[in-house]
Design an enzyme around this catalytic site. Structure first.
Site, short mmCIF file in Angstrom:
data_model
loop_
_atom_site.label_atom_id
_atom_site.label_comp_id
_atom_site.label_asym_id
_atom_site.label_seq_id
_atom_site.Cartn_x
_atom_site.Cartn_y
_atom_site.Cartn_z
N THR A 178 1.95 -9.53 -5.26
CA THR A 178 1.13 -10.08 -4.18
C THR A 178 1.58 -11.48 -3.83
O THR A 178 1.76 -11.82 -2.65
CB THR A 178 -0.36 -10.08 -4.60
OG1 THR A 178 -0.73 -8.72 -4.91
CG2 THR A 178 -1.26 -10.62 -3.52
N GLN A 205 7.71 -1.41 -6.20
CA GLN A 205 7.68 -0.05 -6.81
C GLN A 205 9.07 0.42 -7.22
O GLN A 205 9.20 1.44 -7.88
CB GLN A 205 7.08 0.95 -5.81
CG GLN A 205 5.60 0.75 -5.54
CD GLN A 205 4.71 1.19 -6.70
OE1 GLN A 205 5.13 1.90 -7.62
NE2 GLN A 205 3.47 0.74 -6.68
N SER A 247 7.40 -7.02 -9.54
CA SER A 247 6.21 -7.22 -10.35
C SER A 247 6.35 -6.49 -11.68
O SER A 247 6.62 -5.29 -11.71
CB SER A 247 4.99 -6.69 -9.58
OG SER A 247 3.84 -6.83 -10.35
N ALA A 248 6.14 -7.22 -12.79
CA ALA A 248 6.45 -6.67 -14.12
C ALA A 248 5.56 -5.50 -14.53
O ALA A 248 6.02 -4.59 -15.23
CB ALA A 248 6.33 -7.78 -15.17
N HIS A 249 4.30 -5.50 -14.09
CA HIS A 249 3.41 -4.45 -14.62
C HIS A 249 3.72 -3.07 -14.03
O HIS A 249 3.14 -2.07 -14.45
CB HIS A 249 1.94 -4.82 -14.43
CG HIS A 249 1.41 -4.74 -13.04
ND1 HIS A 249 0.67 -3.67 -12.59
CD2 HIS A 249 1.49 -5.59 -11.99
CE1 HIS A 249 0.31 -3.88 -11.32
NE2 HIS A 249 0.81 -5.04 -10.94
N CYS A 297 -11.11 4.55 0.06
CA CYS A 297 -12.43 5.17 0.21
C CYS A 297 -13.51 4.13 0.45
O CYS A 297 -13.41 3.01 -0.02
CB CYS A 297 -12.79 5.90 -1.07
SG CYS A 297 -11.54 7.08 -1.53
N1 PLP Z 1 3.72 -4.29 -3.21
C1 PLP Z 1 3.68 -2.99 -3.57
C2 PLP Z 1 4.57 -2.00 -2.89
C3 PLP Z 1 2.79 -2.57 -4.56
O1 PLP Z 1 2.74 -1.29 -4.90
C4 PLP Z 1 1.95 -3.54 -5.17
C5 PLP Z 1 0.96 -3.14 -6.19
O2 PLP Z 1 0.44 -2.05 -6.16
C6 PLP Z 1 2.07 -4.90 -4.77
C7 PLP Z 1 2.96 -5.22 -3.79
C8 PLP Z 1 1.23 -5.96 -5.42
O3 PLP Z 1 1.75 -6.23 -6.69
P1 PLP Z 1 0.87 -6.99 -7.82
O4 PLP Z 1 -0.10 -5.98 -8.33
O5 PLP Z 1 1.87 -7.40 -8.84
O6 PLP Z 1 0.22 -8.14 -7.17
#
Ligand code: PLP
Length: 380
Positions: A73, A180, A200-202, A325
């Site tokens: 994000t 992703q 993003s690491a998670h 939803c």
């Molecule tokens: N961009 C994409 C394509 C995502 O799938 C996500 C999270 O689902 C994000 C950005 C946001 O990442 P974060 O959860 O690390 O803020």
């Protein structure tokens, strides 16, 4: 109690053991502030720079082009706003696609409120952005083009190399949200030709709240945070060193197993897809031919995705819907709308996202639960 099945890995993954161990070791041994001048600070700084170098090596970047952030994000917000604020007056146009994650779409809307113009490129029925659409959208005022590498809902992989080529032909920098994709499909920033890339690491078995933005050397970008001198003065705030180390280890681990994982996940996907077909279940698999490994966006005719999700949850299986939803009705997501998915199927969409943590037994359990759900509710 039977073992549950976690199949919502596109939302977040379970942290890997080696990443967790690396974090603990880092927290215990390198607790100095990397900005401090004493030897503990210097040690911490060395560890941070080693992590930066290892991450850069994985994506084919230079060390100084990696900026640690709090995740996808923030990286997405920074890429768009950081570029926009380079042009407080004058050039004010950005291009993105209709199927981006909300981290991009909401930032784009915010910039529109500030007076910037944004073009949202359409996609075909598989979710692909057409490179010629980008060519037509670019104007002499365009300051950035941003298209995601792989879609989080349907898994479609976008033709980033072609898109970046077109943007550069018009001297427009190109950003890709690769949240992703990083750790899941092979990628190199030079091969893709991108100027900025979010990760993003998670999403690849690393810790939450940590990610990075790749910024190609020479790409002008304003900081989002002000105050500190960290991250070459562009991203202020004391670094989360254990998380940085966890991310580094998780990324290397995921990339090392990437080819094997892809083949393994294709096998698990086939158990579910073949089983549904064999039982004559009326469903559609969304997304392009080239998709993220393990991500199945399935739309069941005449069904409600949210209801299927809850039935699976009762069976100990975690998936997500393809729809946002609210309490009154299931709304079809912006991605499913953009691919013009037949209304008879769109509301009955679920996303199953498998990872290397899932096994054959898990795939069989998902199939059995879907079939039993079908039997109960679809009159089979
Ligand atoms: N961009 C994409 C394509 C995502 O799938 C996500 C999270 O689902 C994000 C950005 C946001 O990442 P974060 O959860 O690390 O803020």
């Amino acid at each position: 109690m039977t073992k549950g099945v976690y199949a919502d890995n596109a939302a977040t993954t379970k942290i890997s053991t080696v990443a967790l161990q690396a974090m603990q070791k880092c927290a215990e041994e390198y607790y100095g502030n990397p900005s401090s001048l004493h030897s503990l600070g210097v040690k911490a700084k060395r560890v941070r720079e080693e992590a930066r170098e290892r991450i850069a090596a994985v994506i084919g970047a230079k060390k100084m082009e990696i900026f640690f952030t709090s995740g996808g994000t923030e990286s997405d917000n920074w890429a768009l706003q950081g570029r926009a604020f380079c042009y407080p007056s004058g050039k004010k146009h950005l291009v993105t696609s209709q199927i981006e994650h909300h981290a991009i779409l909401k930032t784009a809307k915010f910039l529109q409120e500030l007076g910037y113009e944004v073009s949202y490129l359409p996609v075909d029925d598989k979710g692909h952005v057409e490179p010629t659409a980008l060519e037509h959208a670019i104007t002499t005022d365009t300051i950035l083009a941003s298209v995601m590498l792989a879609n989080n809902e349907i898994g479609t992989i976008e033709p980033i190399r072609e898109l970046a080529y077109i943007a550069h032909k018009h001297h427009v920098p190109f950003h890709t949200d690769a949240v992703q994709a990083v750790g899941h499909i092979p990628l190199s920033v030079d091969n893709l030709g991108v100027d900025m890339l979010s990760a993003s690491a998670h999403k690849f078995h690393g810790p939450r709240g940590i990610g990075f933005l790749y910024v190609r050397e020479g790409t002008p970008l304003m900081p989002l945070h002000h105050v500190g001198s960290q991250e070459y003065g562009l991203r202020a705030g004391t670094e989360n060193l254990p998380a940085i180390m966890g991310m580094t280890v998780a990324l290397e681990e995921s990339c090392k197993q990437m080819d094997y994982t892809k083949e393994y996940l294709t096998g698990l996907e086939q158990i579910i897809l073949k089983g549904l077909r064999k039982n004559n279940i009326d469903y559609r698999l969304n997304g392009g031919q080239e998709r993220l490994p393990g991500l199945l966006s399935l739309s069941f005719r005449g069904q409600e995705g949210e209801r299927i999700l809850h039935r699976l949850d009762l069976a100990g299986i975690s998936v997500s819907t393809g729809s946002a939803c609210n309490s009154h009705r299931t709304e079809v997501s912006h991605v499913l709308k953009a691919i013009s998915l037949d209304a008879a199927y769109a509301k009955g969409t679920i996303r199953i996202s498998l990872s290397r943590d899932n096994d054959t037994e898990a795939a069989k359990k998902i199939l059995a639960a879907l079939l039993s759900d079908a039997g109960r509710f679809w009159g089979q």
